[in-house]
Design an enzyme around this catalytic site. Sequence first.
Site, PDB file in Angstrom:
ATOM      1  N   GLY A 370      40.458  81.698 -80.173  1.00 16.09           N
ATOM      2  CA  GLY A 370      40.735  82.590 -81.285  1.00 16.09           C
ATOM      3  C   GLY A 370      41.847  83.551 -80.943  1.00 16.09           C
ATOM      4  O   GLY A 370      42.349  83.591 -79.819  1.00 16.09           O
ATOM      5  N   GLY A 372      43.307  87.706 -81.931  1.00 12.52           N
ATOM      6  CA  GLY A 372      43.089  88.986 -82.590  1.00 12.52           C
ATOM      7  C   GLY A 372      44.250  89.917 -82.350  1.00 12.52           C
ATOM      8  O   GLY A 372      45.280  89.527 -81.792  1.00 12.52           O
ATOM      9  N   GLY A 373      44.092  91.185 -82.762  1.00  6.07           N
ATOM     10  CA  GLY A 373      45.159  92.140 -82.579  1.00  6.07           C
ATOM     11  C   GLY A 373      45.465  92.414 -81.126  1.00  6.07           C
ATOM     12  O   GLY A 373      46.571  92.814 -80.774  1.00  6.07           O
ATOM     13  N   PHE A 374      44.481  92.185 -80.236  1.00  5.25           N
ATOM     14  CA  PHE A 374      44.660  92.433 -78.814  1.00  5.25           C
ATOM     15  C   PHE A 374      45.389  91.302 -78.111  1.00  5.25           C
ATOM     16  O   PHE A 374      46.004  91.498 -77.075  1.00  5.25           O
ATOM     17  CB  PHE A 374      43.290  92.614 -78.150  1.00  5.25           C
ATOM     18  N   GLY A 375      45.275  90.062 -78.625  1.00  7.81           N
ATOM     19  CA  GLY A 375      45.823  88.901 -77.931  1.00  7.81           C
ATOM     20  C   GLY A 375      45.003  87.660 -78.215  1.00  7.81           C
ATOM     21  O   GLY A 375      44.516  87.470 -79.332  1.00  7.81           O
ATOM     22  N   MET A 376      44.832  86.830 -77.189  1.00  3.57           N
ATOM     23  CA  MET A 376      44.186  85.523 -77.366  1.00  3.57           C
ATOM     24  C   MET A 376      42.872  85.452 -76.578  1.00  3.57           C
ATOM     25  O   MET A 376      42.674  86.166 -75.596  1.00  3.57           O
ATOM     26  CB  MET A 376      45.097  84.401 -76.863  1.00  3.57           C
ATOM     27  N   VAL A 377      42.007  84.535 -77.011  1.00  7.46           N
ATOM     28  CA  VAL A 377      40.791  84.202 -76.283  1.00  7.46           C
ATOM     29  C   VAL A 377      40.823  82.711 -75.974  1.00  7.46           C
ATOM     30  O   VAL A 377      41.053  81.893 -76.870  1.00  7.46           O
ATOM     31  CB  VAL A 377      39.519  84.550 -77.088  1.00  7.46           C
ATOM     32  N   LYS A 391      39.532  86.664 -72.419  1.00  7.99           N
ATOM     33  CA  LYS A 391      40.177  87.522 -73.399  1.00  7.99           C
ATOM     34  C   LYS A 391      41.427  88.128 -72.759  1.00  7.99           C
ATOM     35  O   LYS A 391      41.341  88.970 -71.872  1.00  7.99           O
ATOM     36  CB  LYS A 391      39.203  88.614 -73.832  1.00  7.99           C
ATOM     37  N   ASP A 488      31.989  98.825 -84.914  1.00  6.94           N
ATOM     38  CA  ASP A 488      32.659  97.650 -85.492  1.00  6.94           C
ATOM     39  C   ASP A 488      31.704  96.460 -85.542  1.00  6.94           C
ATOM     40  O   ASP A 488      32.073  95.336 -85.208  1.00  6.94           O
ATOM     41  CB  ASP A 488      33.911  97.305 -84.682  1.00  6.94           C
TER      42      ASP A 488
END
Length: 690
Positions: A370, A372-377, A391, A488
Site C-alpha cells: 500500500g 500513504g502520505g508517509f511513503g510505501m508499505v 513501512k 485516527d
Amino acid sequence: MATRRPTPHRFSPHIAGVAATFLLVALHMRPSFGQEEPPPWLLCGSDDSRNYTANSPYEANINRLAATLPKNASSSPVLYASDSAGSIPDRVYALAACRGDANASACERCVAAAFPGARRGCSLAKDVLIFYDLCQLRFSNRMFFLDQDNFVTTRYVVGAPISDPAAGAFDAAVRLLVNATADYATGSSSRRFATGEVGFGNKSTSNNPRIYALAQCTPDNRVGFCRTCFSQIIGQLPEYFSGRNGGGIFGTWCILRYEVYPFFSGRPLLLLPPFVATSPAPAPAPPATRTQDKSRNKAGAVLKVVMPTIAALLAITVICFWTRRRRSAAQYFRPYSASSDDIQGADMPLLDLSTLRIATDDFAESKMLGKGGFGMVYKGVLPDGQEIAVKRLCQSSRQGIGELKSELVLVAKLHHKNLVRLVGVCLQEDEKILVYEYMPNRSLDMILFDSVRNKELDWGKRFKIINGIARGLQYLHEDSQLKIVHRDLKASNILLDSDYVPKISDFGLAKIFGGDRSKYVTHRVAGTYGYMAPEYAMRGLYSIKSDVFSFGVLLLEIVTGRRRNTGLYDSEQDVDLLNLVWEHWSRGNVVGLIDPSSPSDDHRHPPIEQVLKCIHIGLLCVQRKPAARPMMSWVNVVMLSSSSSTVSLPPLSRPALCIQEVSAIGSSDGTGSSAAMSCNEASITELMPR
C-alpha cells in the site's frame, strides 16, 4: 550431574571500589561442567556483629518489606522498586529489580521468593544481596542506594572452551556484541535494559553459532554511572572468559551475560550484522638483498612522511562520518513528547538495512502492499522465515517524520493482542523504516467494503472484530502504562491476521494524556473525514471520548457494511450513515440496515438481539455530548460481554452532526480553529508542534 548448594559468600559493606569486590565463578552453561552453581547466588554481610536476632524489630521490618516490595516492583513500568521500613537502629533498606524481559507476574513471584531465599542462605544477616535468574534483591541496615561501588555476587559456570583457531575471533565477536548491547541499554532504554544477537561467521567454528547477550543497569541511575558500571564489568571478560562460549557478571547496579543460545525471552532488541573473522596474516617474505634494502630505505623515508598524513586524514574522515551518523540517529531516537510529558527512548530491535533489502527484494514494486502520505508499505520475509510489513518513509519528503517518531516511541511501549506489534526499526543511510508483523488479511476496509470479499465476514467474525477493537481501545485508554488517544481510528487502520483477529495500527497521530485533564486542545486538527468527533473538528478538543466516537462510527460500518459519509449523499436516503441509522432506529426498522453479506455461522440470519445491542452501542458512542458516550471498559464488560436480558442500555438521543455540517458551523464559531479533513482513507497531518 548433581549440583551442590552454593555456599554463601561474605562481603564487607565498606569495601572501596568495584575491583576489590569481584568474586568470579561460572554463571550458567549448557553442557555439564564442574564449576556449575545454579541460582540463587548470594553475598552475605561478613561481620557477625551485623547479624540480627530472631523475632527482633529488624526481622519484623524485613517482613514488612517482603509483603510490599514484590508488588511494588512488579507494578512498576521498569520492574524496579526500592523502599525502607522501621526506624534506626532497626531500619531496613531494600531494593528489588527484575530482568527487563520478565513479565509482571513472574517478577512478583521471583521477588517474593527472594526474601525467604536470602534469609535461608544468609541466616540472620542484616546485609544480603541475592540473585535469581529473573530478579535480584538486596536488603541492608544501611542506606546503600547512594553507593558508587558495584558489589558483585557471581556464580559463573564458565562455558565450554572454544577451539584454539577460533577462540580469538570468537572473543572479538563477544566484545563487539557486549559493548553494543551495554551501550544500547545505557542510552536507548528507559529500563536500562537490552538484549543483543550477532552471528559468528568463522567457518572453523562448528555450526557457525550465534551469540546472545543481555545487559541491564538499575533504571534509577544516570547514564554516565551506568556506562562506567558496564565498562568495569566488561573489562573483566578477557581475564575470566577468554575462549569460553558463555559467562556473565552480576552486580548490585549492573549485570552482563552472554551465551551461544537464546537465554532471554522475546526477540533481541539489537541485531548486529554477522561477524566475520579476519584471515590470518600472510607468511613472512624471504630476506631482501642489499640493493632491495636501499630502495626500501628510500621508500620507507617517503612513507614515514606520507603515511602519518594519510592516517590523519582518514581519522578526521572517520570521526566526521561517525559524528554525523550519531547525530542523525540521535535525531530520531531523541525522546519524543507527544504531550507535555517526556517519553524516554523506546526499547526496540534495530534491523539492518541490507536485511530489509533482501527481505523485500530491494523494495520491489511487486512487494508493495500500500501507499500513504508517509511513503510505501512492502511485504517482506526475514531470514528466519517471519513475514513482515515494512513501512518506509519517503526520503524525498519530510512529511510524516513526526508521525514516525510517535509510532517509534508509542508502539514499542504498547503490548496487547489487539495492537499491531512492532518487529523493529531501521534508521541507516537516511532511511526511516518501521517493521511490523505481517497481517495476511490486510486492513478491514479492504474486506468490509469489497462486494466480493465481504462475504468472508460472517456475523461471528464481525462480532469478534468489534470485541477486539473495543479491547484494544480499552488498553490504550485505561490499562496501558501510557494512556493514549489514537485520534485516527478507522477501518483502514484495523488490520486482520489470518484468524481475523483485529489489531489497531498507525499511531502517527496518537497523543498521550494523563493527570486529571479529560480534554486537550490543539490548533492543528488532523484526522480522517467522517470519523472525527464534532468537538474535535470544530474546536480542536480531543479526549478518549473522541476515540469512542470513532469506534461508534466504525461499529456501525461493520454492522451495516456501509461506509460512513464520504461527502456524496446516497441518492435514496440523502443522509450520512449516522443519521441513516438513527432514522431507521427511530422508526423501528433498523434491522433492514444489517449487511446482507453477513450471515451467521450456520448460514441463517445473525442473532437479531445481539445485532440490535451492537447498533445501540454504536449510537451511544456517537452521541453529541462526550460525557454521554461510554468508557471502553464499560463497553467491554457491561455491554459486549453481557446478555441484553440482564443489562439495561442507556437511552439514546440523536447522534452528533455529520462532519459536513460541522465543517460549515466551525467556520463561524468564533474560535478561529480550523479542521484539516480527508475525504478518502488517507490521513491529513499537520507537522507543526502539537
